[in-house]
Design a protein around this motif. Sequence first.
Motif, PDB file in Angstrom:
ATOM      1  N   ILE A 108     -12.007  -3.824   0.053  1.00  6.15           N
ATOM      2  CA  ILE A 108     -13.019  -3.010   0.719  1.00  6.15           C
ATOM      3  C   ILE A 108     -14.176  -3.920   1.155  1.00  6.15           C
ATOM      4  N   LEU A 135     -22.486   1.791   0.754  1.00  8.12           N
ATOM      5  CA  LEU A 135     -21.576   2.498  -0.157  1.00  8.12           C
ATOM      6  C   LEU A 135     -22.361   3.487  -1.018  1.00  8.12           C
ATOM      7  N   ILE A 140     -20.636   6.638  -3.164  1.00  3.18           N
ATOM      8  CA  ILE A 140     -19.474   6.039  -3.831  1.00  3.18           C
ATOM      9  C   ILE A 140     -19.915   5.634  -5.237  1.00  3.18           C
ATOM     10  N   ARG A 146     -16.167  -1.301  -6.402  1.00  2.00           N
ATOM     11  CA  ARG A 146     -15.325  -0.896  -5.255  1.00  2.00           C
ATOM     12  C   ARG A 146     -15.141  -2.026  -4.252  1.00  2.00           C
ATOM     13  N   ILE A 162     -15.501   5.494   2.513  1.00  2.00           N
ATOM     14  CA  ILE A 162     -15.660   4.074   2.839  1.00  2.00           C
ATOM     15  C   ILE A 162     -15.557   3.863   4.350  1.00  2.00           C
TER      16      ILE A 162
END
Lengths: 331, 310
Positions: A108, A135, A140, A146, A162
Amino acid sequence: MTLLSVRDLTVKFKTRESSVTALDGISFDIARGERVGVVGESGAGKSITGFALMNLLSRPGYIDGGQILFEGQDVTKMTPKQVRAMRGNRMAMIFQDPMVTLNPVLTIGQQMIETLRAHRKLSKEEARQIALVKLKEVYIPSPEARLDQYPHELSGGMRQRIVIAIALLLDPQLIIADEPTTALDVTIQADIMDLLLEMCRSNMVGLMLITHDLGVVSQVTERTMVMYAGRIIESGRTRSIINDPQHPYTQGLINALPQQTPPGSRLKQIPGTMPTLSAMPQGCPFHPRCALATDECRAVMPPLTQYGEVQVACHEVQRLHRELAKMEAAQ
Amino acid sequence: MLQYTFRRTLAVLPTIICLIVICFFLMRLAPGGPFTSERPLPPAIMANVLERYGLDQPLHVQLWTYLKNIFFHFDFGPSFSQRDRDVNDIIAAGFPVTLTYGFWSAVFVLALGIPLGIIAALRQNSLWDYIMTGFAIFSQIFPNFVLAPLMVLTFTLAWGLLPGGGWNGGQWEYVIMPAVALGTSYLANVARITRSSLLEVLGAPYIRTARAKGLAERTILWRHALKPTLLPVISYMSPVFVYMITGSVFIDVFFSTGGIGQSFIDAAYTRDYSVILGLAILYSVLTFVLNLGVDLAYAAIDPKVRSGLK
């Protein structure tokens, strides 16, 4: 103030013999910070419109004419370098299925950082910090972790967050969201839509929301365009289109909503199917399915005409308005 | 990853023992033996010879001794047909040769096949693409046993550029033709697979995403498309590496390179039990090592596989 102004945009697809028209001279505007919905059934040209705006049409599709003025620059006349500088930066796109739109072999973090560094001179660390902030903005949990995860380690809803974060990375002026919730679990759809709406509102980002979900359109957008067979057939304020649809096709769409039908009875539907691009009927493309069709409808394509706050392309609506005007004149 | 390698290595041991046992008995089932010949040996001498090589013992004792020698002394026994040489010597002499041109053949296949496939995919339906496709078909109808004589005819007999055989310590002139003859048909396949794989990857939604993010085409190709493109190439190469080493029998015979392929043929003709068994074990260990290598390469590229290994 106008952010995007599309005029007579025509998109064709090359076939072996000749070519078929997928978008037939559509025109519309999107103002800064305005949220516009594009609805219609599959194959109406909604996604093609989105791709054309990003200059992302791939063979055999191509822009055959018209202009796309985005922040005063014509996308159709941009050099590849200018197009790249615009994409993901001034105009971003969110695609349908987050299970396949993120690269499975990159983390990511890598996918976010490369986007930032493609447009701005940033060190990897600086880019990472911006990615972290984004994020967090899309809620998130544990964003730090992540960044080093791969897409397959995350759920569909998380991935779409995302994707939205990536679209927002460079604070674009316009986001084109192509059915952003279609591939998601129903329980997550509302969350993602709320998030998208919140992001657009708080950042003053224009949104072009491509969907076939009228419920979503009425929640999120201020203006709606209804597309049919590569044309815009009705456009106006979302509230008036939902509450008082003019075009027989839009009326059919609204009547087909389950909420419009008493429980236990059959859902209403529009008879027939949309014509294919290669077998477009003469006149109004909707006439084979329209209960009100006349000889005029079968012969002449009705132009998109302004009536007060809405634009409609329908001979029947035109007739009604003409008679209304006559009655008013007689009084 | 290390733990996975270790687990796989442990799991292969029983497989190899099974393989030894099966090969051991299969060979004894074949008519004849290492010392049968047109003119039979006098019985006394025959008995002597059999005793010397332990062939007078019951089969299960022979098998047990054989396994013991391998696992405790790493000794694959003496050759039955070549006096004063044992299997370890034969492998030590032939294997480096096979490995050398096998390695260069693999390099030839990958270093040329992948770029060819990429170019063909990027210039789809162009002249390059057609040349590549033509070449792929060409090499299919010219397998190595046709290509090798043709190459010798051209490069050795007609133009006198390269030696037509021999090894000479693995000088490059001697390596070229065996490596190319061995690899050409695989090269064409690698190019073909790379081409179709890249075309498929370039049509994938995540490549469209990469374009929508405003990345340059070069970045998209190298960063986003290449790794996923290589996955099918790697799975194709997994058995090919083994074919290249084992399929070298023809190359060894034709170019007189003196690799283990030659020893394999000789041993099969003379029923040289220990050499056949030794080479069979070598091939199976090689198969295991190469497959493991390919699996690890797969894991290195695909994070999904990698997390599956944990």
